[in-house]
Design an enzyme around this catalytic site. Structure first.
Site, PDB file in Angstrom:
ATOM      1  N   ASP A  52     -12.430 -10.075  -0.704  1.00  0.00           N
ATOM      2  CA  ASP A  52     -13.720 -10.169  -0.010  1.00  0.00           C
ATOM      3  C   ASP A  52     -14.683  -9.269  -0.764  1.00  0.00           C
ATOM      4  O   ASP A  52     -14.290  -8.250  -1.329  1.00  0.00           O
ATOM      5  CB  ASP A  52     -13.643  -9.849   1.493  1.00  0.00           C
ATOM      6  CG  ASP A  52     -12.903  -8.584   1.836  1.00  0.00           C
ATOM      7  OD1 ASP A  52     -12.780  -7.698   0.970  1.00  0.00           O
ATOM      8  OD2 ASP A  52     -12.436  -8.467   2.981  1.00  0.00           O
TER       9      ASP A  52
ATOM     10  N   ASN B 166       1.967  -5.143  -3.167  1.00  0.00           N
ATOM     11  CA  ASN B 166       0.558  -5.435  -2.875  1.00  0.00           C
ATOM     12  C   ASN B 166      -0.204  -4.143  -2.581  1.00  0.00           C
ATOM     13  O   ASN B 166       0.292  -3.288  -1.841  1.00  0.00           O
ATOM     14  CB  ASN B 166       0.507  -6.350  -1.633  1.00  0.00           C
ATOM     15  CG  ASN B 166      -0.869  -6.905  -1.333  1.00  0.00           C
ATOM     16  OD1 ASN B 166      -1.508  -7.481  -2.211  1.00  0.00           O
ATOM     17  ND2 ASN B 166      -1.326  -6.743  -0.091  1.00  0.00           N
TER      18      ASN B 166
ATOM     19  N   GLU C 144       0.804  -1.239   0.000  1.00  0.00           N
ATOM     20  CA  GLU C 144       0.000   0.000   0.000  1.00  0.00           C
ATOM     21  C   GLU C 144       0.829   1.277   0.000  1.00  0.00           C
ATOM     22  O   GLU C 144       0.573   2.194   0.773  1.00  0.00           O
ATOM     23  CB  GLU C 144      -0.969  -0.014   1.183  1.00  0.00           C
ATOM     24  CG  GLU C 144      -1.914  -1.195   1.139  1.00  0.00           C
ATOM     25  CD  GLU C 144      -2.846  -1.285   2.338  1.00  0.00           C
ATOM     26  OE1 GLU C 144      -2.852  -0.380   3.178  1.00  0.00           O
ATOM     27  OE2 GLU C 144      -3.572  -2.297   2.432  1.00  0.00           O
TER      28      GLU C 144
ATOM     29  N   HIS D 197     -10.693  -5.858  -2.317  1.00  0.00           N
ATOM     30  CA  HIS D 197     -11.769  -5.634  -1.342  1.00  0.00           C
ATOM     31  C   HIS D 197     -12.896  -4.941  -2.116  1.00  0.00           C
ATOM     32  O   HIS D 197     -12.830  -3.746  -2.387  1.00  0.00           O
ATOM     33  CB  HIS D 197     -11.274  -4.752  -0.190  1.00  0.00           C
ATOM     34  CG  HIS D 197     -10.182  -5.386   0.615  1.00  0.00           C
ATOM     35  ND1 HIS D 197     -10.375  -6.532   1.354  1.00  0.00           N
ATOM     36  CD2 HIS D 197      -8.883  -5.047   0.790  1.00  0.00           C
ATOM     37  CE1 HIS D 197      -9.239  -6.867   1.956  1.00  0.00           C
ATOM     38  NE2 HIS D 197      -8.318  -5.990   1.624  1.00  0.00           N
TER      39      HIS D 197
ATOM     40  N   GLU E 275      -6.379 -10.453  -1.189  1.00  0.00           N
ATOM     41  CA  GLU E 275      -7.180 -10.194   0.024  1.00  0.00           C
ATOM     42  C   GLU E 275      -8.667 -10.144  -0.323  1.00  0.00           C
ATOM     43  O   GLU E 275      -9.420  -9.331   0.205  1.00  0.00           O
ATOM     44  CB  GLU E 275      -6.745  -8.869   0.675  1.00  0.00           C
ATOM     45  CG  GLU E 275      -5.276  -8.834   1.032  1.00  0.00           C
ATOM     46  CD  GLU E 275      -4.866  -7.570   1.777  1.00  0.00           C
ATOM     47  OE1 GLU E 275      -5.739  -6.835   2.287  1.00  0.00           O
ATOM     48  OE2 GLU E 275      -3.655  -7.321   1.850  1.00  0.00           O
TER      49      GLU E 275
END
Ligand code: G3I
Length: 439
Positions: free
Chosen positions: A260, A195, A153, A231, A258
């Site tokens: 979701d 990432n 990030e 996400h 990650e």
């Protein structure tokens, strides 16, 4: 009789009589089905939940890769400067490796979850501390990590496509490449990833990262993969697959790290994300950020594949069906292949003799370009079947995720040398290429 891996599993499934809608069923768990497509299917997990039998039962049955949700972050692994703390991370790594699951390392450097002592540093003191952290942690886990999120990030949200301001960024724009070089030196066998989030379509932020990766590849900075956190709410961007593909075309693997998804479109979107990864040859695996809805950091949004009781949701079925569908591309390097520039590692391949209701598998383990002194091969046994015998190795379990370890006489392999072991089982044979890890 020896056959190639891909044809053999199709034969095994048909021979076992597992047919759905006229098509031979490829797999009955996420990990087994992904493995048949040469990919992993992972979950972020918490060390503190490994004693929950529902949680661990799903983990061991469905997944063949794990990420530590918090336990490998800087605040967890170096709580005071120069004093390293690995107990919780080790619980996750040992749980995974003893079952043949891959481990994604998350994350060596990030502007969040830094220990207080690092937050108060700046300039060369912070730079030196950060690079030492990368070196120490990557060295400690050398040979045990499939992929490291080396930097997490570091790009800003909004339209500029530039770096995020942070204490790390203020040590100089070259902090990211310095971290990647230190990680490569510490663990040459791990794939090194950048990432980030909100990078799931083609936008200013993802293009900023794209330009960095292109520059790194041009200048020989060691980077092997880009992680797309994903996400999401309701749907993936329309250009999700195109975005993955443009990064892959730079010569790096891409991973969904990650995942979701909340909202009414959840199941449809999970299927679409899965198909997008399968359509990109260098998309080597998918990780969901938690197991049950009640494990999610997105409290109350129910963005995962299992409900709070551990039941499979419609989203789970959408993912499994997508994994078992046609139209995928074979990754250029499977989940167990050594990374570009790597020196360690091993690879495993299977030949099967299968019949209705059972099989015998012969597994060939081959060392990479360096000698190894032990190996662990991972497979996922499809539900309904079990392993009934093993020779020239020991097996950690008879169902779900199983790790086969070398015995005394066949663990040491010279560079490029090979050995074989075998197992027999009931039901359908494990699908896909097994994972192989040295040690
Ligand atoms: O363990 C303590 C507990 O003892 C204490 O009582 C409690 C009180 O707040 O906090 C607990 O720690 C929390 C930890 O999660 C474990 O649950 C932290 O406060 C909380 O900040 C931490 O949140 C994590 C978050 O990263 C930190 O930014 C989430 O679990 C984790 O899912 C999340 O993961 C990030 C990825 O690393 C990077 N990408 C985004 C993703 C979601 O934010």
């Amino acid at each position: 009789m020896r056959r190639t891996v891909m044809s053999v599993f199709a034969v095994a499934a048909v021979a076992a009589g597992v047919v759905i809608g006229g098509v031979a069923e490829a797999g009955t768990t996420l990990g087994a089905s992904a493995a048949e497509k040469g990919r992993y299917y992972g979950a972020a997990i918490a060390a503190g939940k490994l004693g929950d039998s529902v949680y661990t039962g799903i983990l061991n049955r469905e997944f063949n890769s794990v990420t530590a949700e918090n336990e490998m972050k800087w605040d967890a692994t170096e709580p005071s400067q120069g004093r390293f703390s690995y107990a919780n991370a080790d619980r996750i790594v040992n749980h995974a490796r003893s079952r043949g699951m891959l481990v994604r390392g998350h994350a060596l450097l990030w502007h969040q979850q830094q220990p207080g002592w690092a937050q108060s540093l700046s300039g060369s003191a912070l730079r030196n501390a950060a690079i030492n952290h990368v070196t120490q942690v990557a060295t400690y886990y050398r040979g045990k990590i499939h992929s490291w999120d080396v930097v997490n990030e570091a790009f800003a949200d909004g339209g500029g496509g530039g770096r995020r301001d942070s204490n790390l960024q203020r040590t100089g724009n070259d902090w990211i490449e310095a971290a990647f070089r230190a990680a490569r030196a510490a663990d040459p066998g791990a794939k090194l990833c950048y990432n980030d989030y909100n990078t799931d379509g083609i936008n200013a932020k993802s293009t900023g990262i794209y330009n960095m990766v292109r520059d790194f590849k041009a200048r020989g900075v060691p980077i092997d993969c880009v992680g797309f956190q994903s996400h999401l709410t309701n749907s993936a961007p329309a250009d999700y697959q195109a975005n993955l593909q443009r990064f892959a075309d730079l010569g790096v693997d891409v991973q969904i790290t990650e995942l979701d998804i909340s909202g009414a479109g959840q199941a449809t979107a999970y299927g679409a994300v899965t198909r997008a990864c399968l359509a990109v040859a260098r998309c080597t695996g998918i990780t969901v950020w938690g197991i049950r809805d009640t494990d999610s950091w997105r409290t109350g949004q129910n963005p995962l594949l299992f409900d709070g009781n551990g039941g499979k949701k419609a989203a789970y079925t959408a993912v499994l069906n997508a994994l078992n569908g046609g139209g995928s591309t074979v990754p250029t390097g499977g989940p167990s292949s050594p990374p570009p520039g790597g020196t360690g590692g091993c690879a495993a391949s299977v030949s099967l003799n299968a019949w209705t209701g059972g099989y015998v598998a012969t597994v060939r383990v081959t060392a990479g370009s360096s000698p190894i002194s032990g190996w662990t091969v991972g497979v996922t046994v499809p539900s309904g079947g079990a392993i009934t015998g093993v020779w020239s190795a020991t097996g950690s379990a008879t169902t779900g995720a199983v790790a086969f370890r070398n015995v005394d006489y066949n663990g040491t392999l010279a560079a490029g040398a090979a050995t074989e072991f075998g197992f027999q089982g009931t039901g359908t044979a494990p699908a896909g290429t097994p994972t192989c890890q040295p040690g």
